[in-house]
Design an enzyme around this catalytic site. Structure first.
Site, PDB file in Angstrom:
ATOM      1  N   ASP A  83       0.849  -1.194   0.000  1.00  0.00           N
ATOM      2  CA  ASP A  83       0.000   0.000   0.000  1.00  0.00           C
ATOM      3  C   ASP A  83       0.892   1.254   0.000  1.00  0.00           C
ATOM      4  O   ASP A  83       2.118   1.138  -0.075  1.00  0.00           O
ATOM      5  CB  ASP A  83      -0.884  -0.115   1.270  1.00  0.00           C
ATOM      6  CG  ASP A  83      -2.106   0.779   1.257  1.00  0.00           C
ATOM      7  OD1 ASP A  83      -2.406   1.376   0.214  1.00  0.00           O
ATOM      8  OD2 ASP A  83      -2.779   0.859   2.316  1.00  0.00           O
ATOM      9  N   HIS A  84       0.265   2.433   0.130  1.00  0.00           N
ATOM     10  CA  HIS A  84       0.974   3.727   0.117  1.00  0.00           C
ATOM     11  C   HIS A  84       2.488   3.674   0.357  1.00  0.00           C
ATOM     12  O   HIS A  84       2.930   3.413   1.480  1.00  0.00           O
ATOM     13  CB  HIS A  84       0.415   4.644   1.211  1.00  0.00           C
ATOM     14  CG  HIS A  84      -0.996   5.036   0.986  1.00  0.00           C
ATOM     15  ND1 HIS A  84      -1.356   6.127   0.254  1.00  0.00           N
ATOM     16  CD2 HIS A  84      -2.156   4.459   1.406  1.00  0.00           C
ATOM     17  CE1 HIS A  84      -2.662   6.231   0.219  1.00  0.00           C
ATOM     18  NE2 HIS A  84      -3.179   5.224   0.907  1.00  0.00           N
ATOM     19  N   ASP A 119       2.774   6.321  -3.906  1.00  0.00           N
ATOM     20  CA  ASP A 119       1.901   7.444  -3.562  1.00  0.00           C
ATOM     21  C   ASP A 119       2.678   8.755  -3.696  1.00  0.00           C
ATOM     22  O   ASP A 119       3.381   9.171  -2.788  1.00  0.00           O
ATOM     23  CB  ASP A 119       1.376   7.273  -2.135  1.00  0.00           C
ATOM     24  CG  ASP A 119       0.517   8.454  -1.687  1.00  0.00           C
ATOM     25  OD1 ASP A 119       0.405   9.434  -2.447  1.00  0.00           O
ATOM     26  OD2 ASP A 119      -0.028   8.392  -0.569  1.00  0.00           O
ATOM     27  N   GLU A 149      -1.379   7.365  -7.403  1.00  0.00           N
ATOM     28  CA  GLU A 149      -2.421   8.219  -6.828  1.00  0.00           C
ATOM     29  C   GLU A 149      -2.432   9.572  -7.527  1.00  0.00           C
ATOM     30  O   GLU A 149      -1.397  10.159  -7.782  1.00  0.00           O
ATOM     31  CB  GLU A 149      -2.191   8.406  -5.321  1.00  0.00           C
ATOM     32  CG  GLU A 149      -3.227   9.331  -4.688  1.00  0.00           C
ATOM     33  CD  GLU A 149      -3.347   9.167  -3.177  1.00  0.00           C
ATOM     34  OE1 GLU A 149      -3.136   8.050  -2.665  1.00  0.00           O
ATOM     35  OE2 GLU A 149      -3.660  10.176  -2.518  1.00  0.00           O
ATOM     36  N   GLU A 157      -3.407   7.810   7.581  1.00  0.00           N
ATOM     37  CA  GLU A 157      -3.332   6.366   7.753  1.00  0.00           C
ATOM     38  C   GLU A 157      -1.862   6.006   7.848  1.00  0.00           C
ATOM     39  O   GLU A 157      -1.109   6.239   6.907  1.00  0.00           O
ATOM     40  CB  GLU A 157      -3.970   5.647   6.552  1.00  0.00           C
ATOM     41  CG  GLU A 157      -3.926   4.141   6.683  1.00  0.00           C
ATOM     42  CD  GLU A 157      -4.491   3.445   5.445  1.00  0.00           C
ATOM     43  OE1 GLU A 157      -5.554   2.849   5.586  1.00  0.00           O
ATOM     44  OE2 GLU A 157      -3.888   3.520   4.371  1.00  0.00           O
ATOM     45  N   HIS A 202      -9.150   8.989   4.690  1.00  0.00           N
ATOM     46  CA  HIS A 202      -8.791   7.814   5.495  1.00  0.00           C
ATOM     47  C   HIS A 202      -9.377   7.943   6.891  1.00  0.00           C
ATOM     48  O   HIS A 202      -9.493   9.044   7.419  1.00  0.00           O
ATOM     49  CB  HIS A 202      -7.265   7.703   5.639  1.00  0.00           C
ATOM     50  CG  HIS A 202      -6.552   7.225   4.401  1.00  0.00           C
ATOM     51  ND1 HIS A 202      -5.452   7.854   3.897  1.00  0.00           N
ATOM     52  CD2 HIS A 202      -6.780   6.174   3.587  1.00  0.00           C
ATOM     53  CE1 HIS A 202      -5.022   7.197   2.834  1.00  0.00           C
ATOM     54  NE2 HIS A 202      -5.817   6.181   2.612  1.00  0.00           N
ATOM     55  N   GLY A 203      -9.687   6.790   7.490  1.00  0.00           N
ATOM     56  CA  GLY A 203     -10.165   6.801   8.874  1.00  0.00           C
ATOM     57  C   GLY A 203     -11.673   6.750   8.940  1.00  0.00           C
ATOM     58  O   GLY A 203     -12.354   6.620   7.919  1.00  0.00           O
ATOM     59  N   HIS A 238      -9.752   4.532  -1.855  1.00  0.00           N
ATOM     60  CA  HIS A 238      -9.125   4.597  -0.528  1.00  0.00           C
ATOM     61  C   HIS A 238     -10.086   5.265   0.436  1.00  0.00           C
ATOM     62  O   HIS A 238     -10.870   6.124   0.027  1.00  0.00           O
ATOM     63  CB  HIS A 238      -7.837   5.441  -0.582  1.00  0.00           C
ATOM     64  CG  HIS A 238      -6.689   4.749  -1.235  1.00  0.00           C
ATOM     65  ND1 HIS A 238      -5.576   4.341  -0.552  1.00  0.00           N
ATOM     66  CD2 HIS A 238      -6.497   4.377  -2.528  1.00  0.00           C
ATOM     67  CE1 HIS A 238      -4.734   3.756  -1.386  1.00  0.00           C
ATOM     68  NE2 HIS A 238      -5.271   3.760  -2.593  1.00  0.00           N
ATOM     69  N   GLY A 239      -9.989   4.917   1.712  1.00  0.00           N
ATOM     70  CA  GLY A 239     -10.821   5.603   2.706  1.00  0.00           C
ATOM     71  C   GLY A 239     -12.293   5.271   2.550  1.00  0.00           C
ATOM     72  O   GLY A 239     -13.150   6.149   2.606  1.00  0.00           O
ATOM     73  N   SER A 241     -14.126   3.470   4.572  1.00  0.00           N
ATOM     74  CA  SER A 241     -14.834   3.224   5.842  1.00  0.00           C
ATOM     75  C   SER A 241     -15.993   4.192   6.028  1.00  0.00           C
ATOM     76  O   SER A 241     -15.843   5.389   5.801  1.00  0.00           O
ATOM     77  CB  SER A 241     -13.873   3.384   7.029  1.00  0.00           C
ATOM     78  OG  SER A 241     -12.912   2.368   7.008  1.00  0.00           O
ATOM     79  N   ASN A 260      -9.984  -0.319  -0.660  1.00  0.00           N
ATOM     80  CA  ASN A 260      -9.129  -0.583   0.503  1.00  0.00           C
ATOM     81  C   ASN A 260      -9.949  -0.586   1.781  1.00  0.00           C
ATOM     82  O   ASN A 260     -10.811   0.272   1.987  1.00  0.00           O
ATOM     83  CB  ASN A 260      -8.036   0.483   0.593  1.00  0.00           C
ATOM     84  CG  ASN A 260      -6.980   0.326  -0.479  1.00  0.00           C
ATOM     85  OD1 ASN A 260      -7.097  -0.517  -1.374  1.00  0.00           O
ATOM     86  ND2 ASN A 260      -5.945   1.133  -0.392  1.00  0.00           N
ATOM     87  N   ASP A 262      -9.414  -0.878   5.944  1.00  0.00           N
ATOM     88  CA  ASP A 262      -8.466  -0.911   7.042  1.00  0.00           C
ATOM     89  C   ASP A 262      -9.174  -0.664   8.372  1.00  0.00           C
ATOM     90  O   ASP A 262      -9.314  -1.577   9.187  1.00  0.00           O
ATOM     91  CB  ASP A 262      -7.332   0.100   6.808  1.00  0.00           C
ATOM     92  CG  ASP A 262      -6.151  -0.115   7.745  1.00  0.00           C
ATOM     93  OD1 ASP A 262      -6.158  -1.101   8.503  1.00  0.00           O
ATOM     94  OD2 ASP A 262      -5.218   0.694   7.716  1.00  0.00           O
TER      95      ASP A 262
HETATM   96 ZN   LIG Z   1      -5.076   4.685   1.319  1.00  0.00          ZN
END
Ligand SMILES: [Zn+2]
Length: 331
Positions: A83-84, A119, A149, A157, A202-203, A238-239, A241, A260, A262
């Site tokens: 990843d990144h 990234d 990216e 993250e 992210h998060g 990405h991100g 969630s 992704n 996480d």
């Molecule tokens: Zn990411």
């Protein structure tokens, strides 16, 4: 795998792992769903894999060896990804991993990883694409896919990310996407995945905090098709969630093939362990082993519950993204 997803209009969860337990949980989730899938490590995750103060390169190599060995026992296809990787870790992490793949390919073995992310989102786009172009050429020779990216993913993250960036930078423009295609081609110069940002952060945040605009992805596809008939982007989300099922569907229909995961799988893993600790409190928190319960404090006891919780969340993601029941290894 990617052809199946792009043609079939579905996406794969790409699950961040940091240990053999989370790796096994992710693979079990894919197998339970009858889905192929992607397991990945960040530079920080790879460091942790090598021991709490470990070396990222060692951890990534160990992850690839462990992942390859264990994945062979699962009835679905598992791809290994890093990843990144920000620019400052390219020379100490990404390039040495490509060197290791080159050695393996020279011996007639598959590359160490199936894909890597560079990234370059902290760089100006031209510089980002210039590094991406050089890495893509190297990856193409080794039959490795490169993820790049374009734009900035908000939030943080593993120390990566654009916390506090101005909000318009969270949205890629069709002009930037065409710039990517002009420099990296549309497949003929090597296959790449594109983390094009459309408000992603992210998060995890309360509902309404993140304003996703998945139409940006479809607009980019339309612009690409006008400039290069028949070409399409293979996007990464990405991100994800906290995204609603509608947002996920819109992103996948815009051409997202990799999503992704996480925060949500971290949460599911830790909850499984925490529930065990709370329900077996006396057995695990006794003042000495003889007063505790070995069946409760054996790391395999709480580990199995943590892994089951995470595996269920991964299988759920496969259902949401449409990859469940579609493993190329099962057909
Ligand atoms: Zn990411």
């Amino acid at each position: 795998m990617l052809d199946g997803a792009a043609d079939g209009g579905y996406a794969f969860p790409a699950v961040n792992v940091t240990s053999s337990q989370t790796l096994n949980a992710a693979m079990r989730g894919f197998a339970d769903a009858g889905s192929d899938g992607i397991v990945q490590v960040t530079v920080g995750g790879a460091r942790y894999l090598a021991g709490a103060d470990g070396d990222g390169l060692t951890g990534a190599r160990a992850f690839a060896a462990l992942g390859r060995e264990l994945a062979a026992r699962y009835p679905v296809a598992i791809a290994l990804h890093t990843d990144h990787c920000p620019p400052e870790h390219v020379d100490s992490f990404l390039r040495p991993l490509l060197d290791a793949s080159e050695e393996r390919v020279g011996r007639g073995e598959p590359p160490l990883f199936n894909s890597h992310m560079f990234d370059g989102s902290t760089l100006a786009l031209a510089e980002n694409l210039s590094v991406s172009e050089e890495l893509l050429e190297r990856c193409r020779e080794l039959e490795i896919i490169l993820e790049v990216e374009c734009g900035v993913v908000g939030g943080e993250e593993d120390g990566i990310g654009g916390e506090g960036v101005e909000s318009e930078r969270l949205y890629t423009t069709p002009e930037d996407l065409l710039e990517v295609a002009a420099t990296l081609g549309t497949g003929e110069r090597g296959r790449y995945l594109l983390a094009a940002t459309f408000g992603n952060v992210h998060g995890v945040y309360p509902a309404g905090h993140v304003k996703l605009r998945p139409e940006i992805l479809a607009d980019g596809q339309a612009a690409l098709a006008r400039a290069h008939p028949g070409a399409r982007f293979e996007y990464v989300f990405h991100g994800s969630s906290g995204s609603s099922p509608e947002e996920l569907r819109a992103a996948v229909s815009g051409g997202v093939v990799k999503v992704n995961l996480d925060s949500e799988t971290q949460f599911a893993f830790t909850r499984g362990a925490a529930e065990h600790m709370v329900s077996q409190r006396d057995g695990v928190l006794a003042s000495e082993p003889a007063l505790g319960d070995k069946k409760a404090f054996d790391p395999r006891a709480w580990g199995a519950k943590a892994e089951a919780g995470m595996a269920a969340r991964v299988a759920e993601a496969c259902e949401q993204l449409g990859s469940a029941g579609r493993s190329i290894a099962l057909s």
